[in-house]
Design an enzyme around this catalytic site. Structure first.
Site, PDB file in Angstrom:
ATOM      1  N   ASP A   1     -56.755  15.782  14.199  1.00 19.47           N
ATOM      2  CA  ASP A   1     -57.760  16.398  15.067  1.00 19.47           C
ATOM      3  C   ASP A   1     -58.303  15.379  16.069  1.00 19.47           C
ATOM      4  OD1 ASP A   1     -60.000  17.545  16.219  1.00 19.47           O
ATOM      5  OD2 ASP A   1     -60.783  18.388  14.353  1.00 19.47           O
TER       6      ASP A   1
ATOM      7  N   ASP B   1     -66.748  27.879  14.840  1.00 20.07           N
ATOM      8  CA  ASP B   1     -66.473  26.445  14.902  1.00 20.07           C
ATOM      9  C   ASP B   1     -67.662  25.835  15.635  1.00 20.07           C
ATOM     10  OD1 ASP B   1     -65.682  23.879  15.422  1.00 20.07           O
ATOM     11  OD2 ASP B   1     -63.922  24.404  16.621  1.00 20.07           O
TER      12      ASP B   1
ATOM     13  N   LYS C   1     -74.307  17.442  16.478  1.00 21.95           N
ATOM     14  CA  LYS C   1     -73.557  17.431  15.223  1.00 21.95           C
ATOM     15  C   LYS C   1     -73.509  16.030  14.611  1.00 21.95           C
ATOM     16  CE  LYS C   1     -69.104  19.168  13.502  1.00 21.95           C
ATOM     17  NZ  LYS C   1     -67.866  19.823  13.961  1.00 21.95           N
TER      18      LYS C   1
ATOM     19  N   GLU D   1     -62.994  21.980   8.387  1.00 26.41           N
ATOM     20  CA  GLU D   1     -62.240  22.239   9.619  1.00 26.41           C
ATOM     21  C   GLU D   1     -60.723  22.158   9.408  1.00 26.41           C
ATOM     22  OE1 GLU D   1     -64.156  19.526  12.284  1.00 26.41           O
ATOM     23  OE2 GLU D   1     -66.002  20.703  12.270  1.00 26.41           O
TER      24      GLU D   1
END
Ligand code: AMP
Length: 617
Positions: free
Chosen positions: A213, A23, A89, A189
């Site tokens: 999330d 991850d 990211k 994800e």
């Protein structure tokens, strides 16, 4: 069928070796693997001796050339902000234009050096791409995993947000490659989170899953449909700047209201307030009230107070959920399972609100910080051939396309597309009366087909005579679940059609695939220049051809002067083409266009009038 045991990327047999799940998060990253214990297989996050599984996604470049990743780098966020990179990211696969309005949020320097389309980060006098920075994090994760597992780790499954586009996915894959990892699969994800709970593992199961999330700095919700082992993202929604950090901020403001004389000019006090706020928040996840102190002064916060403070943020996430449901064309009651991901889903108000919205119990038993990595490990285990019940969907390792004008590669199925996959595009003829069209199929990432691998070619024959540009040839690429590519071409006006089978991955070793990808990265700049040249040349050649056709038809109606002028321009265009100078070709073509336009229009008018007359007769 031995589908499970074959690596479609290389055609080679896969040996039993460890494949890790990673991850690669905005704030934290971690690695997980599947363990076998008394015949049971289950995913676990790799844990350092200090008990931590999370590695902060932070990179610090020391002045002496040393690189720190993780906690050591995070500790330097305040002391060495210009050389400490976080949230990389957010930059993956982005151009400077994409992130410009966010640039102020980064303490480091995000730049655009004008020559490359993708953004870079400046540290001292060096530039780093987000791919290189992510590779640093991945390299750290790889070496930690190797240390803990005492075996080389070279293969991985990496997760990305469901909303990542192809460029962002490629960038992630390239970062893996740069870190010495063979990235077998990029997984969404939310898909990974569902897999961690074993959702969608049964072939005959069809379910709708919502994955909520809420992390430190980002929020997203995805609606997935699982049918026959295939995960499909129906909709995603979210907010790239919403998360636990906001909870900390409003809680910090509350603490300051309780102790207004705190000296906020002191960096240490500001820091203490931020850290205390986070600690209070975490404590309130398990307790109804927090009593403690900040900078030596007493504070007291109840969960009710905290809930009231964060309510607006939670409401926003619920709005996102409603939007996602709407986009997916379903209602909350159609959702069969709700999976909770991200550290901030530990907040009771968050859980209660999400439970109420969907009207069902939540999947929240696993550690929400680890659940995505655990799912990536499950996927890795399937790829390793250890879970034979699961249908394996693989991806194309290299792009597939056909040759178009000037030897350019026109990609129909980009690399990393999941298979089975289908794509189609329409083409037309370049010449009047053209009765056949050559379809050449190539595999690779370069802009010119000459640099890619030719897989097959065939001729679509029997196109009825018609003027250039009128025929409509539809080319369709279809890759079936076994990785066999079927290419068909059909002229839509006449129905003339032809189909061939191609085996795209045959004979390519891992090393060759790697080399081709490396070449495409190395030559990216050259390729852009060459593509521009080819496009300019193709346009110029078309112009010459049209002019020639025009002269043949209407030349008799032109004056001597016009003919000489046209000829002079033709010569100039040819010279520019021969010199392979893109700008000169553009200039010469444009000059020819401007100079010949007045009489071309006059002659066209005359021809049209003549034709009309003819019709009236
Ligand atoms: P992630 O980005 O998924 O690692 O989420 C990290 C966020 O979760 C941070 O804002 C943390 O403060 C928050 N978090 C971690 N543990 C808890 C907890 N027990 N209660 C509330 N928030 C938490």
């Amino acid at each position: 069928m031995a589908k499970v045991a074959i690596n479609l990327a290389t055609g080679s047999l896969q040996e039993k070796e460890i494949i890790v799940g990673i991850d690669l998060g905005t704030t934290n990253s971690l690695v997980a693997i599947v363990r076998e214990d008394e015949g049971r297989r289950y995913p676990v996050a790799l844990r350092e001796t200090d008990g931590y599984t999370l590695v902060p996604s932070v990179v610090n470049f020391g002045k002496q050339g040393e690189v720190h990743v993780g906690n050591e780098a995070r500790a330097r966020l305040l002391t060495d902000p210009e050389r400490t990179i976080y949230s990389v990211k957010r930059l993956m696969g982005k151009s400077y234009g994409d992130v410009q309005q966010d640039a102020g949020r980064f303490a480091y320097q995000v730049i655009d050096d004008d020559t490359e389309t993708l953004v870079k980060v400046a540290i001292g006098n060096k530039f780093y791409s987000p791919i290189e920075l992510s590779a640093q994090i991945l390299q750290e994760l790889k070496s930690r995993a190797e240390h803990l597992l005492k075996t080389p780790v070279t293969k991985a499954v990496i997760t990305v947000p469901a909303y990542f586009n192809d460029t962002q996915r490629q960038a992630t894959r390239d970062a893996g490659k740069l870190a010495g990892l063979d990235v077998l699969r990029i997984v969404n994800e939310p898909t990974a989170a569902a897999l961690a709970y074993g959702l969608g593992m049964k072939q005959d199961e069809e379910r709708i899953i919502a994955v909520y999330d809420l992390g430190g700095g980002t929020f997203d919700v995805s609606i997935l449909r699982i049918a026959g082992g295939i995960f499909e993202v129906l909709a995603t929604h979210g907010d790239t700047y919403l998360g636990g950090d906001d909870f900390d901020r409003v809680l910090g403001e509350e603490l300051l209201r309780q102790q207004p004389s705190l000296d906020m000019k002191q960096a240490a006090v500001v820091q203490a307030l931020r850290l205390t706020a986070e600690a209070v928040k975490k404590a309130l996840s398990d307790n109804a009230v927090y009593e403690g102190e900040v900078a030596g002064r007493p504070i007291r916060v109840t969960r009710e107070q905290f809930d009231a403070l964060i309510q607006p943020f939670v409401a926003r996430t619920l709005d996102s959920c409603r939007s996602a449901l709407k986009d997916a064309g379903i209602q909350a009651k159609d959702v069969n399972a709700v999976v909770m991901v991200g550290g901030s889903t530990r907040v009771p108000l968050v859980k209660d609100s999400v439970r109420a919205l969907f009207g069902r119990e939540l999947f929240d038993a696993l550690n929400p910080d680890e659940v995505v990595a655990l799912g990536a490990a499950v996927q890795a285990d399937i790829l390793a051939g250890n879970n034979k019940d699961m249908l394996l969907l693989d991806v194309t390792p290299l792009s597939l396309g056909i040759e178009t004008m000037g030897g350019l590669m026109d990609v129909l199925i980009p690399r990393n597309s999941k298979i089975p996959s289908k794509a189609g595009r329409q083409y037309t003829t370049q010449k009047d009366g053209q009765s056949a069209m050559a379809i050449s199929v190539f595999q690779g990432e370069r802009d010119l087909v000459a640099d890619n691998r030719k897989l097959a070619s065939f001729n679509l024959k029997g196109i009825p005579a018609m003027p250039a540009g009128l025929a409509k040839v539809e080319v369709v690429f279809l890759i079936d679940a076994d990785g066999i590519l079927k290419v068909s071409a059909k002229e839509l006006r006449s129905g003339v059609a032809q189909t061939i089978d191609v085996q795209p991955q045959y004979g390519l070793t891992d090393a060759q695939v790697e080399q081709m990808l490396l070449d495409s990265m190395l030559h990216a700049k050259d390729d852009i220049a060459r593509r521009a040249l080819v496009e300019a040349r193709t346009e110029a050649e078309q112009m010459l051809e049209v002019t020639q056709r025009f002269l043949n038809k209407h030349g008799a109606m032109m004056s001597e002067e016009e003919r000489v002028l046209t000829h002079a321009h033709e010569t100039a265009v040819r010279a520019a083409i021969a010199a392979e100078d893109k700008d000169a070709i553009h200039a010469a073509t444009e000059a020819m266009n401007v100079a010949t336009k007045p009489f071309a229009e006059r002659l066209m008018d005359a021809a049209l009038k003549a034709a009309m007359k003819g019709m009236q007769v």
